[in-house]
Design a protein around this motif. Structure first.
Motif, PDB file in Angstrom:
ATOM      1  N   ARG A 125       0.815  -1.209   0.000  1.00 26.71           N
ATOM      2  CA  ARG A 125       0.000   0.000   0.000  1.00 26.71           C
ATOM      3  C   ARG A 125       0.855   1.268   0.000  1.00 26.71           C
ATOM      4  N   PRO A 185       1.583   3.170  -3.791  1.00 23.66           N
ATOM      5  CA  PRO A 185       0.734   4.274  -4.273  1.00 23.66           C
ATOM      6  C   PRO A 185       0.910   5.554  -3.456  1.00 23.66           C
ATOM      7  N   LEU A 186       1.028   5.425  -2.136  1.00 22.61           N
ATOM      8  CA  LEU A 186       1.158   6.626  -1.299  1.00 22.61           C
ATOM      9  C   LEU A 186       2.448   7.375  -1.634  1.00 22.61           C
ATOM     10  N   LYS A 203       2.256   9.093  -5.065  1.00 22.30           N
ATOM     11  CA  LYS A 203       1.533  10.365  -4.950  1.00 22.30           C
ATOM     12  C   LYS A 203       2.411  11.418  -4.279  1.00 22.30           C
ATOM     13  N   LEU A 204       3.122  11.030  -3.217  1.00 20.49           N
ATOM     14  CA  LEU A 204       3.972  11.987  -2.510  1.00 20.49           C
ATOM     15  C   LEU A 204       5.046  12.559  -3.448  1.00 20.49           C
ATOM     16  N   ARG A 230      -1.445  10.188 -10.370  1.00 21.76           N
ATOM     17  CA  ARG A 230      -1.751   8.775 -10.521  1.00 21.76           C
ATOM     18  C   ARG A 230      -1.171   8.371 -11.870  1.00 21.76           C
ATOM     19  N   GLU A 250      -0.889  -3.228  -5.154  1.00 23.06           N
ATOM     20  CA  GLU A 250      -1.610  -1.971  -4.948  1.00 23.06           C
ATOM     21  C   GLU A 250      -1.190  -0.909  -5.969  1.00 23.06           C
ATOM     22  N   ARG A 255      -3.059  -1.726  -9.178  1.00 21.18           N
ATOM     23  CA  ARG A 255      -4.481  -1.361  -9.076  1.00 21.18           C
ATOM     24  C   ARG A 255      -4.666   0.146  -9.086  1.00 21.18           C
ATOM     25  N   PHE A 256      -3.821   0.852  -8.339  1.00 16.77           N
ATOM     26  CA  PHE A 256      -3.905   2.312  -8.254  1.00 16.77           C
ATOM     27  C   PHE A 256      -3.787   2.924  -9.648  1.00 16.77           C
TER      28      PHE A 256
END
Lengths: 323, 323
Positions: free
Chosen positions: A232, A235-236, A239-240, A245, A258, A261-262
Motif C-alpha cells: 500500500r 501508491p502513497l 503520490k507523494l 496517478r 496496490e 491497481r492504483f
C-alpha cells in the motif's frame, strides 16, 4: 507553457522509422498491447488521448528491471559492506545475522527472511553520510558480479525493459522507478544504467538527519526505515513524489499489487503489465512471490509478459563500463 | 544517454537574442550575480561548469514566489473551507479557533500563531480524498482575491521570479518549489501559475492512507502532518525527493536558512539568493521572520535581492484566466 519532459532523445517517429521500437520483444500480445496503448494516448484525435503532463509510467525495480535471484543486488551490497566493516566489530563473528554473512551461509540467510536480516540493513548502510553511502554504492556497483552469470549485477538488466523505457520517453512519458529497495541505493546507478534521473527514483528510505560536519551541512543516514516502499505504500509514495496517478505500471510480485491497481483505477486510459519469471534457461523460474497479483491479473485482464515467450533477448549485449 | 530536462521552451541563446533575459530585473548586483552564475555553470570551458543533470535550483514558495502578507494563501483557502463546512459543525460558532474564522476575526487569528490554528488545518483539509482536495483547491484558486490588491492570489506572483524560472529552465536547470506550505495545495496550481510540473513541488505533507471507495483505490488525507517542511526538514526533503544537493537556492525567511546553507555547501559552484521585502509601496515591508537568515547572509556573503531596488516591476501584467 509547461515544460515537463526531455526531447533530447529520439522521438517516437524516429524510432519507428529506424525499426527500433521494442526490437527485443517478440511480436506477440504484450508488444501489441504496449504499442496500441502508446499509439492511443499520444494521438490527439483519440478519445484515449492523454496530455504529456499526465503521461507517467511507474516500474518496479527488482525482478522487473533487473535480476533479483538468487539474492537482491542490494543485499549483495549489504553483505559486502558487513564484510568490509567486520574488522571493527569482532562480536559479529559469533552474532547473527552477521555471522551468517561473514561465513557466506546463503541458505541460512535465505531462511531468515527480511525481518531477521534487519540488523544487516541498519549496520550496513546507517551511520554514514549520504555522500559516503553514494561512494560505497558506486564502488560496489562498478565491480560486483553475479554468482550464476558472468556479468556485473548492473549488466543483468532486462534489455526489453530498457527498450520499453526508451520507447516511452520518446513518446513524452516520464518514467519513475518505484522499488521496495533503497531509494538512494538505486539512485546511485539509475542514471548510468537506466538513463533515468536520480529524482525519478522512489524507494524505501532510511531515517535521516541534518548535521554539521567540518563546517558543512551533511545528511546522516540513521538506523530504521522512514518508509518501507511496498504494498500500500507504493501508491502513497508515488503520490507523494509525483503528485499524480500513473497511467502505466509494470511489476512482477505481490508487493506491486496496490501500485498496479492504483494505476488501473486512473480515470484516464491505463496499461498494467505483469512480468512472469518463467524462463529458467535464460533467467530464473519462480512464482512464489506473485500468487495474489497473478490471480488479480487474471481477474482484471492485466497484460502479462512472459519472459520465455515475449523476450527475444533477455540481457543487453556486453557493453563497456560506464565511466 | 541521460535525458533530464525539457528543451521545449526557448533556449538561453533565444532569450539573449530577444533581449528577454530577466527584463523585469534592474541592471544591478543581483541580476549580475544571477547572469554570471548561469553563464559560468553552463560554460563547458569554465572550471565552474556543472553538468545539466546536476543543475537543480530550489525556490521557497510563500514570500519568495508569491505574496504572503497579510495571510498565507493556504490559510485563506482553509478559512474559506471552514466557512463552507460550518453548516455541518454547529459547535464551531462557539469553539476556537473556528469561531474566529467564522467571525473573520483576523487580529485574533494572527495572534494565535500557527500552532493554535492547527485544528483549522486538520478540519479544513483532512478526511477527504486527494482528488476531492484537488477540486476544492482549484475552485478556490480560480476566484479567490487578495484583500489589498485588486487581483486573484495566484496573479500576485512576482514577475521577476517567473522570469528567473524561465531563464533557468532555458539554461537546462530543473526547478523545484520547496515550501512549508502543503505539497498538494501548491501542486494544484504549480503547472498553471509557474509552469512547473506537479512532481517538482516539495512541501509539507499530511498523513495519508489508501482506501477502497466504490471499487476504486483512492488516497485519503488524514489529520496530522507526515512532514512539516521547514528549517532542517527542507534539506532532508530536497534529498528525499530529488536525490541531490541543489546548486542554487532562493528564500526569504528563517525557515529557509538550512536550505540555503545546504545548497551553498555543495561541492559545485552555487548561488544563494535572499529576497528582502522592503517595498511597502508596491508590495509589503517586513523583516521579523528573517532575522537569523539575514545575519547569515551577511556573514556568508549571500546575494540579497531588494524588491524595492532590484525589481523593475513586481507583479505580472493582468492576464486572462487560465482555463
Amino acid at each position: 507553457m509547461l515544460c515537463v519532459l526531455s526531447a533530447c532523445g529520439p522521438t517516437d517517429a524516429d524510432l519507428r522509422e529506424r525499426g527500433e521500437i521494442l526490437p527485443s520483444w517478440e511480436d506477440g500480445p504484450a508488444r501489441h498491447a504496449i504499442m496500441e496503448f502508446v499509439r492511443t494516448v499520444t494521438d490527439p484525435a483519440s478519445t484515449g488521448y492523454v496530455n504529456p503532463a499526465d503521461r507517467v509510467a511507474v516500474f518496479d525495480h527488482d525482478g522487473t528491471l533487473i535480476v533479483e535471484q538468487p539474492t537482491l543486488v542490494q543485499f549483495e551490497f549489504l553483505y559486502q559492506r558487513i564484510k568490509t566493516l567486520a574488522g571493527d566489530h569482532p562480536d559479529w563473528t559469533t552474532t547473527q545475522p552477521f555471522q551468517a554473512v561473514l561465513e557466506d551461509d546463503r541458505q541460512l540467510l535465505a531462511e531468515m527472511g527480511y525481518r531477521k536480516r534487519g540488523a544487516i540493513v541498519a549496520a550496513g548502510q546507517a551511520g554514514i553520510t549520504q555522500e559516503e553511502f553514494r561512494t560505497a554504492v558506486a564502488d560496489f556497483i562498478s565491480v560486483a558480479r553475479h554468482s550464476r552469470f558472468d556479468a556485473r549485477f548492473v549488466d543483468l538488466v532486462y534489455q526489453p525493459m530498457l527498450e520499453l523505457i526508451r520507447y516511452l520517453q520518446a513518446s513524452d512519458f516520464r518514467i519513475f522507478i518505484v522499488s521496495g529497495g533503497g531509494i538512494e541505493f538505486i539512485r546511485n546507478f539509475a542514471e548510468d544504467v537506466y538513463g533515468l534521473p536520480r529524482e525519478n527514483v522512489i524507494g524505501s528510505s532510511m531515517k535521516t538527519d541534518l548535521h554539521e560536519l567540518d563546517g558543512r551541512l551533511v545528511i546522516l543516514r540513521k538506523p530504521g526505515f522512514s518508509s518501507l516502499n511496498a504494498g500500500r505504500f507504493k501508491p502513497l509514495n508515488i503520490k507523494l513524489h509525483t503528485g499524480r496517478r500513473p497511467i502505466m505500471a509494470v511489476g512482477n510480485s505481490d508487493g506491486d499489487l496496490e501500485m498496479l491497481r492504483f494505476t488501473e483505477d486512473n480515470a484516464m486510459l491505463s496499461l498494467v503489465l505483469l512480468i512472469h519469471h518463467d524462463d529458467q534457461e535464460r533467467e530464473f523460474e519462480y512464482a512464489d512471490d506473485s500468487v495474489q497479483v497473478r490471480q488479480m491479473a487474471q481477474a482484471r485482464g492485466w497484460q502479462t509478459v512472459s519472459m520465455r515467450r515475449d523476450f527475444k533477448t533477455v540481457f543487453p549485449a556486453p557493453r563497456p563500463n560506464v565511466p
